[in-house]
Design a protein around this motif. Structure first.
Motif, PDB file in Angstrom:
ATOM      1  N   PRO A 101      12.659  -6.712  47.224  1.00  0.00           N
ATOM      2  CA  PRO A 101      11.986  -7.773  46.466  1.00  0.00           C
ATOM      3  C   PRO A 101      12.788  -8.156  45.221  1.00  0.00           C
ATOM      4  O   PRO A 101      13.772  -7.508  44.891  1.00  0.00           O
ATOM      5  N   GLN A 102      12.328  -9.191  44.541  1.00  0.00           N
ATOM      6  CA  GLN A 102      12.979  -9.598  43.284  1.00  0.00           C
ATOM      7  C   GLN A 102      12.824  -8.529  42.227  1.00  0.00           C
ATOM      8  O   GLN A 102      13.718  -8.276  41.461  1.00  0.00           O
ATOM      9  N   ASP A 103      11.633  -7.943  42.221  1.00  0.00           N
ATOM     10  CA  ASP A 103      11.307  -7.001  41.166  1.00  0.00           C
ATOM     11  C   ASP A 103      10.789  -5.736  41.810  1.00  0.00           C
ATOM     12  O   ASP A 103       9.723  -5.750  42.407  1.00  0.00           O
ATOM     13  N   SER A 104      11.537  -4.656  41.694  1.00  0.00           N
ATOM     14  CA  SER A 104      11.128  -3.439  42.394  1.00  0.00           C
ATOM     15  C   SER A 104      10.287  -2.541  41.504  1.00  0.00           C
ATOM     16  O   SER A 104      10.459  -2.521  40.298  1.00  0.00           O
ATOM     17  N   VAL A 105       9.419  -1.804  42.133  1.00  0.00           N
ATOM     18  CA  VAL A 105       8.583  -0.856  41.408  1.00  0.00           C
ATOM     19  C   VAL A 105       9.360   0.450  41.250  1.00  0.00           C
ATOM     20  O   VAL A 105       9.910   0.969  42.206  1.00  0.00           O
ATOM     21  N   LYS A 165      17.441  -2.188  38.913  1.00  0.00           N
ATOM     22  CA  LYS A 165      16.268  -1.920  39.757  1.00  0.00           C
ATOM     23  C   LYS A 165      16.493  -2.468  41.162  1.00  0.00           C
ATOM     24  O   LYS A 165      16.110  -1.852  42.149  1.00  0.00           O
ATOM     25  N   GLN A 166      17.135  -3.626  41.214  1.00  0.00           N
ATOM     26  CA  GLN A 166      17.369  -4.198  42.537  1.00  0.00           C
ATOM     27  C   GLN A 166      18.338  -3.329  43.340  1.00  0.00           C
ATOM     28  O   GLN A 166      18.175  -3.133  44.535  1.00  0.00           O
ATOM     29  N   ARG A 167      19.313  -2.722  42.646  1.00  0.00           N
ATOM     30  CA  ARG A 167      20.242  -1.841  43.360  1.00  0.00           C
ATOM     31  C   ARG A 167      19.560  -0.547  43.800  1.00  0.00           C
ATOM     32  O   ARG A 167      19.905   0.021  44.830  1.00  0.00           O
ATOM     33  N   ASP A 223      28.276  -6.761  41.582  1.00  0.00           N
ATOM     34  CA  ASP A 223      27.828  -5.460  42.091  1.00  0.00           C
ATOM     35  C   ASP A 223      26.706  -5.652  43.110  1.00  0.00           C
ATOM     36  O   ASP A 223      26.678  -5.010  44.160  1.00  0.00           O
ATOM     37  N   ILE A 224      25.765  -6.529  42.767  1.00  0.00           N
ATOM     38  CA  ILE A 224      24.631  -6.745  43.671  1.00  0.00           C
ATOM     39  C   ILE A 224      25.103  -7.379  44.970  1.00  0.00           C
ATOM     40  O   ILE A 224      24.685  -6.981  46.060  1.00  0.00           O
ATOM     41  N   LEU A 272      14.927 -10.166  52.211  1.00  0.00           N
ATOM     42  CA  LEU A 272      15.489 -10.094  50.866  1.00  0.00           C
ATOM     43  C   LEU A 272      15.006 -11.274  50.037  1.00  0.00           C
ATOM     44  O   LEU A 272      14.961 -12.405  50.530  1.00  0.00           O
ATOM     45  N   ASP A 273      14.639 -10.972  48.808  1.00  0.00           N
ATOM     46  CA  ASP A 273      14.241 -12.041  47.900  1.00  0.00           C
ATOM     47  C   ASP A 273      15.154 -11.962  46.691  1.00  0.00           C
ATOM     48  O   ASP A 273      15.011 -11.073  45.856  1.00  0.00           O
ATOM     49  N   GLU A 274      16.087 -12.867  46.628  1.00  0.00           N
ATOM     50  CA  GLU A 274      17.083 -12.833  45.564  1.00  0.00           C
ATOM     51  C   GLU A 274      16.420 -13.052  44.202  1.00  0.00           C
ATOM     52  O   GLU A 274      15.534 -13.890  44.067  1.00  0.00           O
ATOM     53  N   ALA A 275      16.873 -12.289  43.210  1.00  0.00           N
ATOM     54  CA  ALA A 275      16.312 -12.448  41.866  1.00  0.00           C
ATOM     55  C   ALA A 275      16.648 -13.828  41.321  1.00  0.00           C
ATOM     56  O   ALA A 275      17.733 -14.350  41.547  1.00  0.00           O
TER      57      ALA A 275
END
Ligand code: ATP
Length: 308
Positions: free
Chosen positions: A136-140, A198-200, A230-231, A216-219
């Motif tokens: 996701p864009q924002d990971s927990v 967080k995305q990594r 890097d991403i 995949l949801d790009e930030a």
């Protein structure tokens, strides 16, 4: 998709205090979404994934039975190929991912979604979600060690496997700078990670999970050039050999996608490779020209996702 992760963050907080070891994102997603929207059929069988080919066959969907979110959408994601979704806000990109993950079932007459020829309404949600990795864009992040946060992609993973995933996700070099390396606590009460980090972590988790299909949801937030690189490298490692569907906000990041679908008002308005779409000189070409003129082709989002 982000809509699912907002409440998740709050619910996640409660859950973390109750029983951290049992928490996993997809279970939370199921708790949030299953009871109201989707039930397994009595005769549901386990999804059998062979090639991991995805097909949307004339899919139409409405959230509220009045407005149309998707209308007559058909496309295939052949084995191991990457399909990118672009289009303005509200065009239907997230809806495609949500339907594939089965947060909603298609109504009768609303077409079919198939994985390796199996209608996803006929399989168990558990087996479907086991076959799909979500970045996701924002990971927990859990208030636990970085090793735990990566390792719950696959419980019981060895420290070596966790490190290998972190390396592949371009996160290892950052982790070794933490005070206790892989044992460092991260999250609200530990080392705070940036959005890109967080995305990594989410990419490393998903590498461990090793699913044949990826969403995949790009930030959308602008990232600095080295984080962006890097991403992109981490994503390349993740996507290789898997069938993937990604929402792209930066057109520059999907130049190498096997197929780009341009959505407009819930329909596929254009499709092709980056080169083909530029030659078509239509919607995609004008989106591309806009991005080039505002950012030199780099990190400017094309869509505002604040409504998600
Ligand atoms: P964005 O780039 O902003 O993320 P999107 O292309 O992902 O947009 P979707 O979220 O798929 O767009 O939305 C498609 C349509 O469905 C829009 O008209 C949107 O308003 C509507 N929609 C999305 N989610 C819901 C919902 N939970 N309830 C009702 N309508 C919704």
């Amino acid at each position: 998709l982000a809509q699912l992760y907002g409440p998740l963050n709050q619910l996640g907080f409660m859950y973390r205090s109750i029983n951290q070891s049992l928490v996993d994102t997809e279970k939370l997603l199921q708790l949030l979404n299953e009871p109201t929207e989707v039930n397994d059929r009595d005769d549901a069988t386990a999804l059998v994934v062979d090639a991991g080919e995805i097909e949307f066959d004339n899919v139409s969907f409405s959230y509220d039975k009045r407005t149309t979110a998707l209308s007559g959408v058909s496309f295939k994601v052949p084995k191991g190929s990457s399909v990118a979704l672009v289009g303005e806000s509200g065009a239907g990109k997230s809806t495609i991912l949500r339907l594939l993950y089965r947060f909603y079932d298609l109504p009768e007459g609303g077409g079919r979604i198939l994985i390796d020829g199996q209608d996803i309404r006929n399989v168990t949600q558990k087996s479907l979600r086991a076959a799909i990795g979500v970045v996701p864009q924002d990971s927990v992040l859990f208030n636990s060690s970085i090793a735990y946060n990566i390792g719950y992609g696959k419980f019981g993973s060895s420290p070596e496997a966790i490190e290998e995933a972190a390396k592949s996700a371009q996160m290892h070099d950052r982790i070794v700078t933490f005070p206790d390396g892989y044992d460092t606590k991260v999250g609200e009460r530990g080392v705070r990670l940036s959005g890109g980090e967080k995305q990594r972590v989410a990419i490393a988790r998903t590498l461990l999970k090793n699913p044949p299909i990826l969403l995949l949801d790009e930030a959308t937030s602008a990232l600095d050039t080295s984080t962006e690189k890097d991403i992109q490298k981490a994503l390349q490692n993740l996507v290789r050999g898997r069938s993937s569907l990604s929402i792209a906000h930066r057109l520059s990041t999907i130049a190498s996608a096997d197929l780009i679908l341009v959505l407009k008002d819930g329909q596929i308005a254009e499709q092709g490779t980056h080169t083909e779409l530029l030659a078509l000189d239509g919607i995609f070409a004008s989106m591309w020209a806009d991005q080039i003129s505002t950012s030199g082709g780099l990190a400017t989002p094309v869509a505002d996702t604040t409504n998600l």
